[in-house]
Design an enzyme around this catalytic site. Structure first.
Site, mmCIF file in Angstrom:
data_model
loop_
_atom_site.group_PDB
_atom_site.id
_atom_site.type_symbol
_atom_site.label_atom_id
_atom_site.label_comp_id
_atom_site.label_asym_id
_atom_site.label_seq_id
_atom_site.Cartn_x
_atom_site.Cartn_y
_atom_site.Cartn_z
ATOM 1 C CG HIS A 153 112.913 64.008 -31.218
ATOM 2 N ND1 HIS A 153 113.849 64.336 -30.389
ATOM 3 C CD2 HIS A 153 113.035 62.611 -31.526
ATOM 4 C CE1 HIS A 153 114.492 63.110 -29.768
ATOM 5 N NE2 HIS A 153 114.218 62.168 -30.619
ATOM 6 C CD GLU A 154 111.444 60.532 -34.206
ATOM 7 O OE1 GLU A 154 112.254 60.086 -34.811
ATOM 8 O OE2 GLU A 154 111.389 60.376 -32.905
ATOM 9 C CG HIS A 160 116.246 60.962 -34.980
ATOM 10 N ND1 HIS A 160 117.668 60.460 -34.414
ATOM 11 C CD2 HIS A 160 115.342 61.091 -34.149
ATOM 12 C CE1 HIS A 160 117.416 60.190 -33.094
ATOM 13 N NE2 HIS A 160 116.186 60.459 -33.101
ATOM 14 C CG HIS A 177 122.601 62.387 -37.627
ATOM 15 N ND1 HIS A 177 122.833 61.752 -36.226
ATOM 16 C CD2 HIS A 177 123.978 62.733 -37.688
ATOM 17 C CE1 HIS A 177 124.057 61.817 -35.739
ATOM 18 N NE2 HIS A 177 124.622 62.112 -36.884
#
Length: 700
Positions: free
Chosen positions: A488-489, A492, A495
C-alpha cells in the site's frame, strides 16, 4: 495511511527568536540546496539546533519574495504572479519538509519543543501570505480574465487552484474577520501539535507491562524476546512490555491465550488519551472541534466538514453521509454474523478483546490455516525486494539498486536508487520499516524532495512502517496485514516517483484526500497476485515456496472477517464526520459520551467491534491531514476495486497496463480534476459493484 506532500506553511512578519533558539551556525545545511544526488538531504550534517534559525531565515526570505511579487508595478501576468509564487519559498519548503519528516520518524524532546513553537508561527505566516490584499488583487485580476489568457491546461488549472486557495484561506474577509481567522488558525495549529504529541507519548506510556513469562503464553519465542527487550530498554529487567500500535486493535490479541491479558491489552489501548494526567486529549479534542467549527463559520460554511469536503471529490457532507449510511447497516450485520461464529467456536460469550483470538480459530476451522502459518513465508527483505519491488519492475519496468553511501537519519533506514526503464535515475527511495519510541504510529509515505519540471527537481520519497524489530540475529517476519501495508505505502511512493508535472503545487500525491489513497490501494492487489506472491512468499529458513494449498487458502479467505474490518473503519469514519459536522454551539462538554451517542445513533455501536480509532487517539482526524476526510479510504476504494477489475480484464501484471496507468494517472499528480484523471484512465466513471462484492456487502 499516507501523509501527502505537505504544503509549506510559514510564520508571521515579526518573528523574534524564542528562548529555544540559538545563533545561526556558520553553515546551516538546511539553507542551501543539497549537493547530494537529487538534493537528497545531508542527514549527517543536520542537527536539531539548525531548525529554528533555518526557519527564521527561510521565512524572512519568503516574505521578501512575496513582497516583491505583491508590489510589482507591472500589471499582473501569469508569469510575474502565479509562476513567481511557485518559485518562491523554496528554502522554507526545504526546511519544513525536512523537519516534518524527521519529527514524524525520529523525534525527541527538542524536536517536539520546536514543533510546539513553530506550528502556530507557520500557520500565521501562511495567513500573512494568503491574506495579503495586494497579492490577492493580482491573483483575482488574473482569474477574472482567465478565459482570455493563452494558457496550457496545467497552467489554467494552476490559476484556478491559486484563486480557490486564497478564497478558502480568507482573502475576501474583512480586516476584522481576517484577524479572527488568523487567531483561530494559530490556535488550531497549536492544538493539533498538542494532540499528536500526546498520542505518541501516551502510546509509549500506556504500553502493557507483564510480570511473568507465563502471561505471554501463545506468543512465539521471537515475540517473547521482543517483549523482554522492550522491557529492558525501559529499565524493567526481567519483565515484559507489549508496545501498543496506534489502532484500537492490537496485533498480539490474536495470539495471547490468557483472556485476562487480552482484556488488559485492549483496555490499555482503548483508554489512551482519556486516562487523566498529562497526556489526556479530551479537552484538546473539545477545543479543537470548537476552533474548527468557528473557523468554518467565519468562512461562511455551516460546519468544518462542509468546508473541508468542498475541496474533495466527494464535495458535500450529504454525499459522504450517504456513502457511510448505506454501508453501515450491512457491515454491522456481517460483523454480527461473524461474532456469532466466534461464540459458537468459543462455546461462550466473547468480548472485543477475544475477537482476533477466536477469529484465527474460525479461520483455521473454515480454511484449515491460521495467520501463524503465513509469517515464516513473509520475511521482510523478501517482501520488499522480491515482492514490492518485483511487482513494480514487472508492471512499470523500473529497477532498484541499494546504496550505502548516502547518510541516513537512523540506522534502520535503507536507501535505494530507483532507475526508470531507460536506466536513468528516476527517484531515490528511503525505506524506514521498524517501530521505535521516537516514531509516530501507523504507516505513511512522504517526500523530502518533490518532482517539478519548473524547478528541475526529481523526487526523494520515503515509506515508513511500524513493524516490531526483533532482537539482533532474528528474522523480521511479517503478518499478512503488514505485507499489504508495505504494498500500500509503496503505491503512494509510485505516485510520487512517477510524477511528471511542471508546477510544484501539483506534484505527486498533491491531490484531494479522497483520491490520494486510490493508487496506493490499487497497488495492494499485487501482494496476492500469484506470480508476485510466488516470488516472495518463501520460507525464511528453507527457501521453500509457500505451498500451493496454503496459497489457495489465503485466496479463498480474502473476504473472511470483512464485516469486522468494514464496521471498525466505518465507525471511525462516522466519528470523524460527527465531530466535524457540529456547529460551534453544538460542541459537547463530555467527549466520550458524545462518541458513544454518535456511534449508537449511527447504528455502529456493536460492542465486539470498537472503532478503529477512538476520538482521543484519532490522529487522522484531530492531528491534521485527514480531518473530516477519514472516509477517503472507502471513497478511494470504490475507484480501486473498479481498477482491479480493469487490470484483470486486461491481463494483469503487464507492462502495457502499468504504462497506461502511469501515463494517464500516476504521472499527472494534481494537474487536472481527480475524477477526470480517473475517467481518462478507465474510460468511464467507477462502478460501485466491485466494492460491494469485495466488502461482502452484496446480498447474502
Amino acid at each position: 495511511m499516507s501523509s501527502p506532500r505537505m504544503l509549506v506553511l510559514a510564520a508571521s512578519l515579526a518573528l523574534a527568536l524564542s528562548p529555544l533558539s540559538h545563533a545561526a551556525p556558520a553553515a546551516n545545511p538546511l539553507l542551501e540546496a543539497s549537493k547530494l544526488p537529487l538534493q537528497y538531504p545531508p542527514f549527517d550534517q543536520i542537527r536539531d539546533e539548525h531548525f529554528l534559525p533555518a526557519y527564521q531565515a527561510a521565512m524572512a526570505e519568503h516574505l521578501k519574495e512575496i513582497a516583491v511579487i505583491a508590489a510589482n508595478a507591472q500589471p499582473a501576468t501569469f508569469d510575474n504572479t502565479i509562476v513567481a509564487m511557485e518559485r518562491s519559498g523554496r528554502a522554507l519548503h526545504r526546511v519544513h519538509t525536512t523537519f516534518v519528516n524527521l519529527q514524524a520518524a525520529n523525534t525527541n524532546e527538542r524536536i517536539d519543543a520546536i514543533e510546539r513553537e513553530m506550528s502556530p508561527k507557520l500557520a500565521a505566516h501562511r495567513d500573512t501570505v494568503n491574506m495579503n490584499p495586494q497579492l490577492f488583487k493580482r491573483v483575482a485580476a488574473l482569474h477574472a480574465q482567465r478565459d482570455k489568457l493563452a494558457l496550457d491546461a496545467e497552467s489554467k488549472h494552476l490559476l484556478e487552484r491559486y484563486y480557490k486557495d486564497f478564497v478558502r484561506a480568507g482573502a475576501k474577509l474583512s480586516k476584522q474577520d481576517k484577524a479572527k481567522l488568523k487567531a483561530l488558525n494559530g490556535q488550531i495549529a497549536a492544538l493539533e501539535t498538542t494532540f499528536n504529541q500526546n498520542v505518541l507519548k501516551e502510546q509509549n506510556a500506556a504500553a502493557l507491562v507483564l510480570e511473568r513469562r507465563e502471561e505471554l503464553a501463545g506468543l512465539s519465542e521471537a515475540a517473547i524476546n521482543t517483549a523482554a527487550a522492550a522491557a529492558k530498554a525501559r529499565g524493567l529487567e526481567g519483565k515484559y512490555v507489549i508496545a501498543l500500535t496506534n489502532t484500537t486493535g492490537q496485533p498480539l490479541l490474536a495470539e495471547l491465550t490468557d483472556a485476562g491479558v487480552r482484556a488488559r491489552l485492549l483496555q490499555a489501548s482503548m483508554a489512551r488519551g482519556s486516562r487523566g494526567g498529562e497526556f489526556d486529549n479530551r479537552e484538546t479534542v473539545r477545543q479543537l472541534a470548537l476552533a474548527r467549527a468557528q473557523q468554518a463559520a467565519l468562512l461562511g460554511y455551516p460546519n468544518y466538514a462542509a468546508y473541508a469536503l468542498e475541496d474533495e471529490t466527494a464535495q458535500t457532507t450529504a454525499n459522504v453521509n450517504k456513502l457511510l449510511g448505506e454501508l453501515a447497516q450491512p457491515a454491522v450485520a456481517n460483523a454480527r454474523r461473524e461474532g456469532a461464529d466466534l461464540e459458537h467456536v468459543a462455546g461462550a460469550a466473547v468480548t472485543a478483546a477475544d475477537w482476533d483470538f477466536y477469529t484465527d480459530k474460525v479461520r483455521a476451522q473454515r480454511y484449515a490455516f491460521d495467520e501463524k502459518q503465513l509469517k515464516p513465508y513473509f520475511e521482510l527483505d523478501n517482501v520488499l525486494i522480491n515482492g514490492v519491488f518485483h511487482a513494480a519492475t514487472k508492471l512499470y519496468g523500473i529497477t532498484f539498486k541499494e546504496r550505502k553511501d548516502l547518510p541516513v537519519y537512523h540506522p534502520d533506514v535503507r536507501v535505494f536508487d530507483v532507475l526508470d526503464a531507460d536506466g536513468k535515475l528516476l527517484s531515490i527511495f528511503l525505506a524506514d520499516m521498524y517501530a521505535r519510541p521516537s516514531k509516530q504510529g501507523g504507516a505513511w509515505m512522504n517526500e523530502f524532495v518533490s518532482q517539478s519540471a519548473l524547478l528541475g527537481t526529481q523526487s526523494v520519497v520515503t515509506n515508513n512502517l511500524n513493524i516490531p524489530k526483533p532482537p539482533a540475529g532474528e528474522p523480521t517476519l511479517l503478518t499478512f496485514d503488514e505485507v499489504k501495508t508495505a504494498f500500500h505505502e509503496f503505491g503512494h511512493a509510485l505516485h510520487g516517483m512517477f510524477s511528471n508535472v511542471k508546477y510544484p503545487r501539483f506534484s505527486g500525491t498533491d491531490v484531494p484526500q479522497d483520491f490520494v489513497e486510490y493508487p496506493s490501494q490499487v497497488n495492494e492487489m499485487w501482494a496476492v497476485w500469484p506470480e508476485v506472491l510466488a516470488n516472495y512468499a518463501k520460507h525464511y529458513q528453507t527457501g521453500a515456496p509457500m505451498p500451493k494449498e496454503l496459497l489457495d487458502k489465503v485466496a479463498a479467505s480474502r473476504k473472511f472477517n470483512m464485516g469486522y474490518m468494514t464496521t471498525e473503519y466505518i465507525a471511525a469514519s462516522l466519528l470523524d464526520q460527527k465531530w466535524h459536522q457540529l456547529t460551534p454551539s453544538q460542541i459537547p462538554t463530555d467527549v466520550l459520551k458524545f462518541e458513544a451517542d454518535a456511534l449508537k445513533k449511527a447504528g455502529v455501536d456493536y460492542a465486539l467491534v470498537p472503532p478503529r480509532y477512538r476520538t482521543t487517539y484519532f490522529s487522522h482526524s484531530f492531528g491534521g491531514g485527514y480531518s473530516a476526510a477519514y472516509y477517503a479510504y472507502l471513497w478511494s476504494e470504490k475507484l480501486d476495486a473498479d481498477t482491479v477489475v480493469w487490470f484483470n480484464e486486461n491481463g494483469g501484471l503487464q507492462r502495457k497496463n502499468g504504462d497506461w496507468f502511469r501515463k494517464t494517472l500516476l504521472s499527472r499528480g494534481g494537474t487536472a480534476d481527480a475524477m477526470e484523471l480517473f475517467r481518462n484512465f478507465r474510460g468511464r466513471d467507477a462502478a460501485i459493484e466491485p466494492l460491494l462484492q469485495r466488502r461482502g456487502l452484496t446480498a447474502q
